[in-house]
Design a protein around this motif. Structure first.
Motif, PDB file in Angstrom:
ATOM      1  N   ALA A  88      13.546  22.656 -13.748  1.00 41.34           N
ATOM      2  CA  ALA A  88      14.295  22.056 -12.598  1.00 41.34           C
ATOM      3  C   ALA A  88      13.178  21.077 -12.089  1.00 41.34           C
ATOM      4  O   ALA A  88      13.396  19.843 -11.573  1.00 41.34           O
ATOM      5  CB  ALA A  88      14.878  23.034 -11.698  1.00 41.34           C
ATOM      6  N   GLY A 128      17.831  24.303 -16.354  1.00 38.15           N
ATOM      7  CA  GLY A 128      16.842  23.787 -15.316  1.00 38.15           C
ATOM      8  C   GLY A 128      16.965  22.500 -15.284  1.00 38.15           C
ATOM      9  O   GLY A 128      16.807  21.834 -14.117  1.00 38.15           O
ATOM     10  N   GLY A 131      18.137  20.417 -12.102  1.00 34.46           N
ATOM     11  CA  GLY A 131      16.885  19.640 -11.529  1.00 34.46           C
ATOM     12  C   GLY A 131      17.483  18.253 -11.322  1.00 34.46           C
ATOM     13  O   GLY A 131      17.282  17.768 -10.393  1.00 34.46           O
ATOM     14  N   ALA A 170      16.884  27.318  -7.033  1.00 29.55           N
ATOM     15  CA  ALA A 170      16.245  25.761  -7.294  1.00 29.55           C
ATOM     16  C   ALA A 170      16.048  25.081  -5.754  1.00 29.55           C
ATOM     17  O   ALA A 170      14.826  24.665  -5.692  1.00 29.55           O
ATOM     18  CB  ALA A 170      17.219  25.150  -8.152  1.00 29.55           C
TER      19      ALA A 170
END
Lengths: 289, 289
Positions: B188, B223, B227, B257
């Motif tokens: 991320a 991720g 992200g 995150a």
């Protein structure tokens, strides 16, 4: 030594062969029996079906036929190295089938199989060329070539993403026939300048079609994805001599988008380049170069 | 006036109903007969199957049941507006079924159906709350709420992209069971700081698995995508009060995150929020609020 041999481009979804005498193609054939459709013990028969025994001489093959799930694994050669490093892998069986190794890169991790032969063919047709080759496809390759070697390369899953989004996602409801270069370029410009907007701008294609009947979703989807790819690969093409391999609409889209960025690219025909690469591999195997 | 009514959350792939007395659920049921599986004339029977006639009172429904391809189209209300604007759409047939309108936004074009009810439910449970709601799912919604109104919102196709890439693309060969928060957060971080790398970093998941047996591809794929979504939606969450609606692993991933970006988010249970939103719509329909 006889000049007869067989050139073979064996990818995931298709198989293409040429009966060769030196650098001249005497005959050609193809089938849909790509690597993805075959178990290891079926490759020999699939080859004989399109390239009969009368097509004499060794078979020089490139592509996914040499993958782990293919006929026999042809180990990767690590870049930097020439696109056709030494060492062909012999497939099992009576017929002499020799598979060209793929290329690998450790950081960032990347691999190619088949495109290295096109790179070699392009260099055979353009001796001494330095620059960046773009090979559009399901997994588009960007290849930095210098002094006859592949220095580095990068793969973008743009083609596969386009296929999945346009046929299997909610965006499929908004896809129509037709194409607008203007819409393509406008969309490519969005993600080239604001690549972080890709995931949210994709859904706007669907919402715009629902709310205002906005058209050109196919061209705009392609533009958003290719723009994002060009943002990802900017270090490859910025200020470099670029050639796009392929003569189809997809290759033209890359040339159009690069041109709009002030990065003019030339185009080379994919078939001719593949055959030139296989011929270079055959000459090398014969010890001529 | 009777306090009996039926709450109905009718999405693309599922149908969920509650027999209600005021704000209290007396019974509940669900089926897999989502909007995507039904022709317009099949909705009435699909509803009766899970919510029998003994479940008396009006049916208040939200979700894709009100889409153009649904039972009857419930027109969008344009933001800025309250999450539950006036005007329910009555479905054809003997049973009194009232569908909550979706919300639309003209620039950038965006739409939602169903999430507006969750937004209303969250506000009913948290009166006076201002900030940004994140509703993870196939099409994740980011919703800016202020003074009881939806000011703007944005949709990211992250969930659908994850499903397509992990089950239908070349990356499916590298997916394994298991999960690593560390691998998720590292991936991320890559696309949050370098969102332009998404399309090329995706293929590196496959190449890394081929070359070094690199694991955690599922967490790293998630991720990279989340992200990139957080990069796309940064104007929504940066410096804002954020609540993520959902208690499952996906919602937790968003919280993790965001937390790593110094943007702590609270979590709210999705079911409770949906039922609170349908209850708010019922009260409003009764003229209580």
């Amino acid at each position: 030594m006889s000049e007869r041999w067989v050139a073979c481009d064996w990818g995931t979804s298709s198989l293409r062969v040429w009966a060769m005498e030196g650098a001249t193609a005497l005959d050609e054939a193809h089938s849909a029996r790509g690597m993805g459709t075959l178990a290891p013990e079926q490759f020999a028969e699939a080859l004989d079906e399109v390239a009969p025994a009368e097509w004499s001489g060794p078979v020089i093959a490139c592509g996914m036929v040499g993958a782990r799930q293919g006929w026999v694994e042809a180990a990767y050669a690590a870049v930097p190295c020439p696109p056709l490093p030494d060492g062909l892998t012999r497939a099992p069986g009576a017929r002499e089938v020799l598979i060209i190794p793929g290329l690998s890169q450790s950081d960032p991790p990347d691999v190619m199989r088949g495109e290295e032969t096109q790179v070699a063919g392009f260099l055979a047709l353009n001796p001494g060329w330095d620059g960046v080759l773009c090979l559009p496809g399901t997994h588009t390759k960007w290849v930095h070539v210098s002094a006859g070697e592949v220095v580095s390369f990068r793969t973008a899953m743009t083609g596969e993403m386009f296929a999945l989004l346009s046929t299997r996602s909610v965006l499929r409801h908004s896809m129509e026939e037709g194409w607008s270069d203007e819409a393509f370029l406008a969309a490519a410009d969005v993600t080239l300048s604001r690549p972080e907007r890709l995931l949210s701008d994709l859904f706007a294609l669907r919402a715009g079609a629902l709310l205002t009947g906005a058209g050109d979703a196919r061209a705009r989807l392609s533009g958003l994805l290719i723009g994002a790819e060009l943002a990802a690969t900017r270090p490859f093409w910025l200020g470099q001599q670029v050639a796009v391999i392929g003569a189809d609409a997809l290759a033209r889209s890359y040339v159009t988008a690069l041109d709009a960025q002030g990065a003019p690219a030339t185009q080379a025909k994919g078939d001719a380049v593949t055959l030139a690469g296989l011929t270079a591999a055959w000459r090398r195997w014969k010890g001529e170069t």
